[in-house]
Design a protein around this motif. Structure first.
Motif, PDB file in Angstrom:
ATOM      1  N   GLN A  65       0.564  -1.044   0.129  1.00 55.95           N
ATOM      2  CA  GLN A  65      -0.148  -0.109   0.064  1.00 55.95           C
ATOM      3  C   GLN A  65       0.741   0.884  -0.014  1.00 55.95           C
ATOM      4  O   GLN A  65       0.944   1.969  -0.592  1.00 55.95           O
ATOM      5  CB  GLN A  65      -1.283   0.036   0.861  1.00 55.95           C
ATOM      6  CG  GLN A  65      -2.083  -1.036   1.058  1.00 55.95           C
ATOM      7  CD  GLN A  65      -3.169  -0.588   2.300  1.00 55.95           C
ATOM      8  OE1 GLN A  65      -4.257   0.467   2.226  1.00 55.95           O
ATOM      9  NE2 GLN A  65      -3.598  -1.898   2.875  1.00 55.95           N
ATOM     10  N   ASP A  74      -4.009   3.795  -5.018  1.00 59.65           N
ATOM     11  CA  ASP A  74      -4.724   3.427  -3.459  1.00 59.65           C
ATOM     12  C   ASP A  74      -5.149   1.775  -3.502  1.00 59.65           C
ATOM     13  O   ASP A  74      -6.155   2.231  -4.634  1.00 59.65           O
ATOM     14  CB  ASP A  74      -6.181   4.592  -2.928  1.00 59.65           C
ATOM     15  CG  ASP A  74      -6.858   4.121  -2.336  1.00 59.65           C
ATOM     16  OD1 ASP A  74      -6.163   3.443  -1.523  1.00 59.65           O
ATOM     17  OD2 ASP A  74      -7.852   4.716  -2.300  1.00 59.65           O
ATOM     18  N   SER A  76      -6.037   1.319  -0.691  1.00 63.61           N
ATOM     19  CA  SER A  76      -6.852   0.208   0.853  1.00 63.61           C
ATOM     20  C   SER A  76      -8.415   0.216   0.775  1.00 63.61           C
ATOM     21  O   SER A  76      -8.354  -1.068   1.439  1.00 63.61           O
ATOM     22  CB  SER A  76      -7.373   1.692   1.680  1.00 63.61           C
ATOM     23  OG  SER A  76      -8.435   2.933   0.862  1.00 63.61           O
TER      24      SER A  76
END
Length: 172
Positions: A65, A74, A76
């Motif tokens: 990440q 991204d 996440s």
């Protein structure tokens, strides 16, 4: 003439590594980013999975990440999952990160879907590597190498997917 009310052609890509916490979510995030920025988000579906069920429901590795975020990706929202038998029918292209995971996928794949299985690095345009190596037990350089290979392969993959979408959109 194409019917203006007909649904747009769609294409689905699944990225596969062992645990679905480093390489395949990195490829998932990078390719999703490229798909969105190319205006194809409504036509291309992106997913990732692991050949093993080591980390179900977990977010990608913190190092994956962090390195991805440094390049504007991204990861996440992604969560690890194991590859399922239905994946072979639901995806148009299934890209393994290395030979071992390709072999495992081939062993589980129904014969009618075997043509969908390939290695991620087959789409590389600049780098010449047979696999995307597993960075899990290494340092930062391994995660950067994964990103270098994945970014390169995703450019070639995006070109391939555009061609496939054009073929599907043609009247028969």
């Amino acid at each position: 003439m194409q019917d203006e009310h007909a649904p747009a052609a769609t294409y689905s890509v699944l990225f596969v590594c062992m645990g679905n916490i480093c390489r395949s979510p990195t490829a998932h995030g990078v390719f999703r980013h490229k798909v969105v920025h190319s205006g194809l988000a409504d036509q291309v579906r992106v997913d990732s999975a692991g050949t093993h069920n080591y980390h179900p429901g977990e977010a990608p590795d913190d190092r994956s990440q962090r390195h991805a975020a440094q390049r504007g990706y991204d990861l996440s929202s992604l969560r690890a999952r194991q590859m399922l038998p239905r994946d072979f029918g639901q995806h148009d292209l299934i890209l393994a990160m290395d030979w071992d995971n390709l072999t495992l996928a081939q062993e589980r794949c129904q014969p009618e879907h075997a043509h969908k299985l390939r290695r991620m690095t087959e789409f590389c345009q600049q780098f010449d590597s047979p696999v995307v190596p597993d960075p899990y037990y290494g340092g930062a350089a391994g995660f950067e190498e994964v990103l270098d290979l994945v970014e390169d392969a995703c450019e070639g993959l995006l070109h391939h997917v555009r061609q496939q979408l054009q073929l599907r959109a043609r009247p028969r």
